[in-house]
Design an enzyme around this catalytic site. Sequence first.
Site, PDB file in Angstrom:
ATOM      1  N   ARG A 210     -22.614 -87.940  26.680  1.00 46.31           N
ATOM      2  CA  ARG A 210     -22.734 -88.187  25.412  1.00 46.31           C
ATOM      3  C   ARG A 210     -21.753 -87.591  24.499  1.00 46.31           C
ATOM      4  NH1 ARG A 210     -27.922 -87.646  27.491  1.00 46.31           N
ATOM      5  NH2 ARG A 210     -30.171 -89.699  27.375  1.00 46.31           N
TER       6      ARG A 210
ATOM      7  N   LYS B  41     -30.423 -84.340  27.314  1.00 49.80           N
ATOM      8  CA  LYS B  41     -31.415 -84.595  26.156  1.00 49.80           C
ATOM      9  C   LYS B  41     -32.589 -83.827  26.762  1.00 49.80           C
ATOM     10  CE  LYS B  41     -30.766 -88.967  23.046  1.00 49.80           C
ATOM     11  NZ  LYS B  41     -31.396 -89.858  22.530  1.00 49.80           N
TER      12      LYS B  41
ATOM     13  N   HIS C  27     -19.445 -92.908  21.331  1.00 45.05           N
ATOM     14  CA  HIS C  27     -21.126 -93.615  22.402  1.00 45.05           C
ATOM     15  C   HIS C  27     -20.456 -94.859  22.343  1.00 45.05           C
ATOM     16  CE1 HIS C  27     -24.296 -94.697  22.990  1.00 45.05           C
ATOM     17  NE2 HIS C  27     -24.797 -95.347  22.599  1.00 45.05           N
TER      18      HIS C  27
ATOM     19  N   ARG D 297     -18.943 -94.881  26.565  1.00 44.28           N
ATOM     20  CA  ARG D 297     -20.479 -94.354  27.066  1.00 44.28           C
ATOM     21  C   ARG D 297     -20.799 -95.834  27.087  1.00 44.28           C
ATOM     22  NH1 ARG D 297     -25.025 -91.167  28.864  1.00 44.28           N
ATOM     23  NH2 ARG D 297     -26.790 -91.768  27.605  1.00 44.28           N
TER      24      ARG D 297
ATOM     25  N   HIS E 292     -30.990 -91.279  31.650  1.00 39.80           N
ATOM     26  CA  HIS E 292     -32.212 -92.259  30.867  1.00 39.80           C
ATOM     27  C   HIS E 292     -33.496 -91.822  31.894  1.00 39.80           C
ATOM     28  CE1 HIS E 292     -29.385 -95.673  29.021  1.00 39.80           C
ATOM     29  NE2 HIS E 292     -29.196 -93.843  28.130  1.00 39.80           N
TER      30      HIS E 292
ATOM     31  N   TYR F 142     -27.632-102.184  28.318  1.00 44.00           N
ATOM     32  CA  TYR F 142     -26.140-102.398  28.654  1.00 44.00           C
ATOM     33  C   TYR F 142     -26.243-103.593  30.292  1.00 44.00           C
ATOM     34  CZ  TYR F 142     -25.528 -97.820  26.509  1.00 44.00           C
ATOM     35  OH  TYR F 142     -25.878 -96.415  26.012  1.00 44.00           O
TER      36      TYR F 142
END
Length: 302
Positions: free
Chosen positions: A153, A177, A245, A248, A271, A280
């Site tokens: 990210r 995150k 992004h 990514r 994730h 994706y």
Amino acid sequence: MQSLQNAVSNWLDHLAIQQHSDHTLAAYHRDVMAFLNYCQTQNILINKIQLSDLRQYLSYCVEQKHWSNQSIQRALSAIRQFMQWLQQQQKFSEDAKFKDFKIKREPRALPGMLSPENIQQLLDQPAPENESENWLWIRDKAMLELLYSSGLRLSELVKLKLLNIDWTEKMLRITGKGNKTRIVPFGQKAYSALRIWMDYRLQKNISHDYVFIARSGQQISDRQVQNRIKQQAKRAGLSADLHPHLLRHCFASHLLSASGDLRAVQEMLGHSNLNTTQIYTHLDFDHLAQVYDQAHPRAKKY
């Protein structure tokens, strides 16, 4: 209202202990306070709030503030969590089941896509002849290679420190995150670009904990990275609106297309939910047809 502000602060402190990011906490504070201010203007007591009041507020946000579905979803998530926390604190009765209130989500749009050939065009472009621009290319190439090689990210790239790099194993320790840490590999091309950037830093006696720095000698900002990536895409002759992004997304899509290992891609992207990674799985039809022809028992010709 002061007691409500204190309640919001206590709730945010509770979330901070659970390692929510500062960005998330700031957004939650903004959304919840906006709702509570609305209730105050409507003379709605906090212990009397009903689902109908929440519906009325969200309608107001759409009609008067022109909020998008995404903004509504974010605000609803914050308000629901806060109200449930208040219920757990026995601030009011369990009559209003805020957790049951949901809004239908719009389908998530797939980000754009660059082909591997486009990526090669970007990353293998010649260095600028201008000396003052050449050092920027050395740094930018290292950033681009790392974004595509490891699927970082933007915030993770900007916050990357020298001590987070394992040069021997070609691994990065990334804090993503929710302050969750993961280990991701980086490839030989990224390794070479990073080494050249490190050599340049050494020659110029640049000493800094962060890997990527700006002209000022300070840690590079999100906006500076975004601008430099667009500049390098333009120099390479790409028409796509390139941003971190998108790289990514290309990392995930190209890796998934070649390996088919959704779980591995999930781990590398950081994730927590596999459903997030499934965005994706957008593969081209030629690849799907090839997989079908090779794998399905009724596809083979005898």
